[in-house]
Scaffold this active site. Structure first.
Site, PDB file in Angstrom:
ATOM      1  N   ASP A  75       0.581  -1.104   0.127  1.00  0.00           N
ATOM      2  CA  ASP A  75       0.076  -0.085  -0.004  1.00  0.00           C
ATOM      3  C   ASP A  75       1.345   0.916  -0.356  1.00  0.00           C
ATOM      4  O   ASP A  75       1.645   1.006   0.672  1.00  0.00           O
ATOM      5  CB  ASP A  75      -0.728  -0.474   1.291  1.00  0.00           C
ATOM      6  CG  ASP A  75      -2.031   0.849   1.136  1.00  0.00           C
ATOM      7  OD1 ASP A  75      -2.060   1.783   0.365  1.00  0.00           O
ATOM      8  OD2 ASP A  75      -2.708   1.410   2.492  1.00  0.00           O
ATOM      9  N   ASP A  93      -3.021   2.562  -6.260  1.00  0.00           N
ATOM     10  CA  ASP A  93      -1.946   2.437  -4.873  1.00  0.00           C
ATOM     11  C   ASP A  93      -2.251   1.681  -4.061  1.00  0.00           C
ATOM     12  O   ASP A  93      -0.912   0.738  -3.342  1.00  0.00           O
ATOM     13  CB  ASP A  93      -2.276   4.094  -4.000  1.00  0.00           C
ATOM     14  CG  ASP A  93      -3.089   4.472  -3.711  1.00  0.00           C
ATOM     15  OD1 ASP A  93      -3.974   3.384  -3.727  1.00  0.00           O
ATOM     16  OD2 ASP A  93      -3.796   4.661  -2.781  1.00  0.00           O
ATOM     17  N   GLU A  94      -2.693   0.578  -4.209  1.00  0.00           N
ATOM     18  CA  GLU A  94      -2.824  -0.912  -3.424  1.00  0.00           C
ATOM     19  C   GLU A  94      -2.903  -2.088  -4.215  1.00  0.00           C
ATOM     20  O   GLU A  94      -3.210  -1.873  -5.130  1.00  0.00           O
ATOM     21  CB  GLU A  94      -3.803  -0.943  -2.370  1.00  0.00           C
ATOM     22  CG  GLU A  94      -4.589  -0.528  -1.896  1.00  0.00           C
ATOM     23  CD  GLU A  94      -5.678  -0.459  -1.032  1.00  0.00           C
ATOM     24  OE1 GLU A  94      -5.724  -1.550   0.333  1.00  0.00           O
ATOM     25  OE2 GLU A  94      -6.705   0.404  -1.119  1.00  0.00           O
TER      26      GLU A  94
END
Lengths: 368, 347
Positions: free
Chosen positions: B10, B105-106
């Site tokens: 993350d 983003d993860e």
């Protein structure tokens, strides 16, 4: 309003007009059929869904008082259907309700104001022409199955009607397969006209047409098309949009051409389809000299394999199709035999009468 | 079943991190990325300086500015974020093909079968963090655990720039001491309910029998029963199948009538088409229009009619001022894409 009419005189126009009426309506009055009776004993029935309007005309046996009323279309049709043959129907408007008497039966139907009943605006008819009904019906019947049903590309949810000097053509496609049929006709249209008639309009129009040589008169407007056949006036809005150019997708230069018995191939495909994926209906065709092998399997790992003799000498080809698209074509081709032209597993197939006929069918393959 | 090894990676305050990377003067100030106050925007992400003031993501920008008057607000630049995201995803794929992206983003990575780094989750986590920082300038927090749920809890454990590994033998003790508020789906309401039962930690939650949990919390009760025992069988699914593509806008001022909604359509449709182009024009099956009225009621209408017709119909369901409009298309499922199209399927 008060008049009498025989069951038989009412039933056919009522059934056709009621076909236009949608089961679920936003406006209550659209569930109704408009009945108008004049002194000349003419009865006009109108049904509409705002996109398609159909007026059917028939004759009353007696008119005591001319007038107009709207009543629920399906209920009226169901009543008429279930009354005995040759029954005489007496209509009267009594205290805002429509009363239908026949023999010892009496039905009282709700009504809605005639003024609320919408009519499709009469646009400027720019072009008028006549065709034999049979010609238009055959053109529609040969292609209608390929129309899209609820495609985002809304212009595919209809049929292209192309009219030019001495020629009428219909084209339908859902983006995976395409049907095109052309017939010569004694018409002069300059410049050539291309209209997209919405799906429902096409299906209703086909129900109106018989196979006869009697004329159907078409009035082409900017946003509407109107068709007159003796007792019926059909009006449909047109779909505004650009229909794909069919000539671009008709394959040229396929080098693998085979002939098969149409009914036999259809049966083979229908049986094989039982064990294809229920949703996507893929089948594999393996074309070899003199033989076509059809194979299917489904997520349960069940398998079907059939072989059918074909007239073919050439290289082997394996190709996949949605079997439904092939069966639709084989149901429609007007010949004992069918000719299929292929080139490679990623290119479309062309199906037609041996040697080519009025109609051409293009089907895109599925990846194997 | 053999024990699995799952990583959850993350990025730390991703959008803000990209902004700070590209403009180092932003590093020292409270920074948020989001929509403007005038346009009734919300905060998408903020840096840790801003978090110190109590600014959080999904908070209305107006409220964030009250908490932190010096907050520097940047409009999101998704084009740039996507470019960074692609680099990071490529990095993940160097480790294993079993990557399930959750957003820009993860992602989850199933590293059960990875033999590099002697199969050590700790080393893999360290390598990912170092590579990500070196290649993109973005810091990652990584959690490693035998399942997705705990991997995600772990990545959050030492944020930012964290690395937390929960090996199988430590799992039992870790979960027992875990506050119930760390369980996904347990928000303030559920936490309060549990607290009235004297339950704060997972080991306390385990005393409730399955039936009691289901009675109290419905279907979620079953999930709670599993989670407080550290159980989560969900697989890492490498391709999340995209089912639709859409865009939407909340308007700075409510659109008063249908005509103003129609006028707002072309810009939305343009944005949708740009987004479809970015996804390589996936074949659509249905179009839809989404309308949120000023009373917050929401309607979605799906169909094949042209946009303006869909809009007219959808608006008619509420027939009142409009706060938000969206347009989108549902995509054809991948199996259906085996059918080749007749026409080049453009926008």
């Amino acid at each position: 309003m008060k008049f009498s009419i025989s069951r038989e005189a009412l039933l056919r126009p009522l059934a056709l007009v009621a076909g236009v009426v949608e089961r679920r309506q936003t406006l209550p009055v659209l569930s109704n059929v408009l009945i108008q009776v004049d002194e000349a004993q003419q009865v006009a029935l109108t049904g509409t869904d705002l996109e398609v309007e159909l007026i059917g005309r028939t004759a009353a046996s007696q008119v005591e008082a001319p007038g107009a009323v709207t009543v629920p279309a399906r209920k009226l049709m169901d009543i008429c259907k279930s009354l005995p043959d040759q029954a005489e129907l007496h209509f009267a408007l009594e205290e805002g309700r429509a009363v239908l008497r026949s023999g010892r039966s009496r039905f009282t139907l709700s009504t809605l104001p005639v003024a609320e009943f919408p009519s499709i605006e009469e646009g400027q008819g720019s072009t008028e022409l006549s065709l034999p009904r049979g010609t238009l019906k055959q053109l529609i019947d040969a292609t209608a199955f390929a129309m899209a049903q609820q495609d985002v590309r809304y212009y595919l949810n209809g049929m292209l009607l192309e009219l030019k000097d001495n020629l009428v053509r219909t084209v339908a496609t859902d983006g995976h397969r395409l049907a095109v049929c052309s017939r010569p006709a004694d018409i002069q249209v300059a410049p050539a006209q291309k209209l997209i008639v919405p799906r429902k309009g096409v299906l209703e129009l086909a129900r109106l047409l018989d196979g006869s040589d009697e004329p159907v008169t078409l009035t082409l407007g900017a946003s509407h098309v109107r068709a007159h056949t003796g007792d019926f006036t059909f009006t449909s809005k047109l779909v505004d949009g650009k229909f794909p150019d069919y000539e671009r997708v008709v394959p040229r230069g396929g080098d693998k051409v085979f002939l098969a018995d149409r009914a036999e191939l259809r049966q083979v495909l229908s049986r094989t389809s039982i064990l294809s994926n229920e949703k996507y209906r893929g089948v594999r065709l393996l074309l070899e000299e003199g033989n076509l092998r059809v194979m299917a399997n489904n997520p349960e790992q069940e398998e079907a394999e059939e072989n059918v003799a074909v007239e073919y000498s050439g290289n082997t080809l394996e190709i996949g199709f949605n079997v439904g698209y092939l069966i639709d074509v084989l149901n429609t081709v007007d010949d004992e035999r069918v000719q299929m032209t292929l080139s490679d597993p990623n290119s479309s197939a062309l199906l037609e009468q041996p040697g080519g006929g009025d109609a051409m069918y293009v089907v895109m393959p599925m990846r194997l | 079943m053999a024990s699995r090894k799952i990583l959850h990676a993350d990025c730390d305050c991703f959008y803000a991190a990209v902004e700070m990377r590209d403009d180092p003067t932003l590093r020292e100030v409270p920074l948020a990325v989001g929509g403007s106050q005038e346009r009734r925007g919300v905060i998408a992400t903020c840096n840790y300086a801003a978090r110190a003031f109590g600014v959080r993501s999904a908070m209305p920008t107006a409220r964030a500015l009250r908490l932190c008057p010096d907050l520097v607000l940047r409009a999101p630049d998704f084009e740039r974020y996507r470019a960074v995201s692609r680099e990071i995803l490529a990095l993940f794929h160097e480790l294993t093909p079993r990557v399930e992206p959750l957003s820009l983003d993860e992602a989850y990575l199933d590293i059960s079968a990875v033999t590099r780094f002697r199969g050590s989750a700790t080393w893999m986590g360290e390598w990912l963090k170092a590579q990500c920082l070196a290649r993109t300038g973005i810091t990652l927090s990584v959690g490693a655990a035998p399942n997705k749920f705990l991997a995600k809890v772990a990545s959050d454990w030492d944020k930012p720039d964290g690395l937390k590994v929960i090996p199988p033998q430590a799992m039992e003790a870790f979960v027992a001491a875990l506050p119930v508020t760390c369980l996904p789906g347990v928000g303030p309401a559920t936490a309060t309910k549990l607290e009235t039962l004297g339950i704060r930690r997972c080991d306390e939650l385990r005393h409730l029998p399955r039936e009691a949990l289901i009675e109290r919390f419905g279907k979620f009760g079953q999930r709670l029963f599993e989670l407080c025992r550290g159980r989560d069988e969900r697989e890492v699914r490498p391709q999340r199948v995209r089912k639709s593509v859409s865009v939407e806008t909340t308007f700075p001022r409510d659109l008063p009538d249908l005509a103003s909604c129609q006028a707002a359509l072309p810009a939305l449709v343009d944005r949708l088409e740009a987004r479809l182009a970015r996804h390589g024009h996936p074949p659509p099956s249905q179009a839809f229009v989404k309308v949120r009225f000023d009373d917050f009621s929401l309607t979605t209408l799906e169909g094949s009619a042209p946009w303006d017709a869909l809009m007219t119909q959808a608006w008619g369901r509420g027939a009142r001022p409009v706060r938000l409009l969206g347009v989108g298309v549902r995509l054809r499922p991948p199996e259906a894409r085996r059918q080749l199209p007749l026409f080049d399927e453009g926008p």
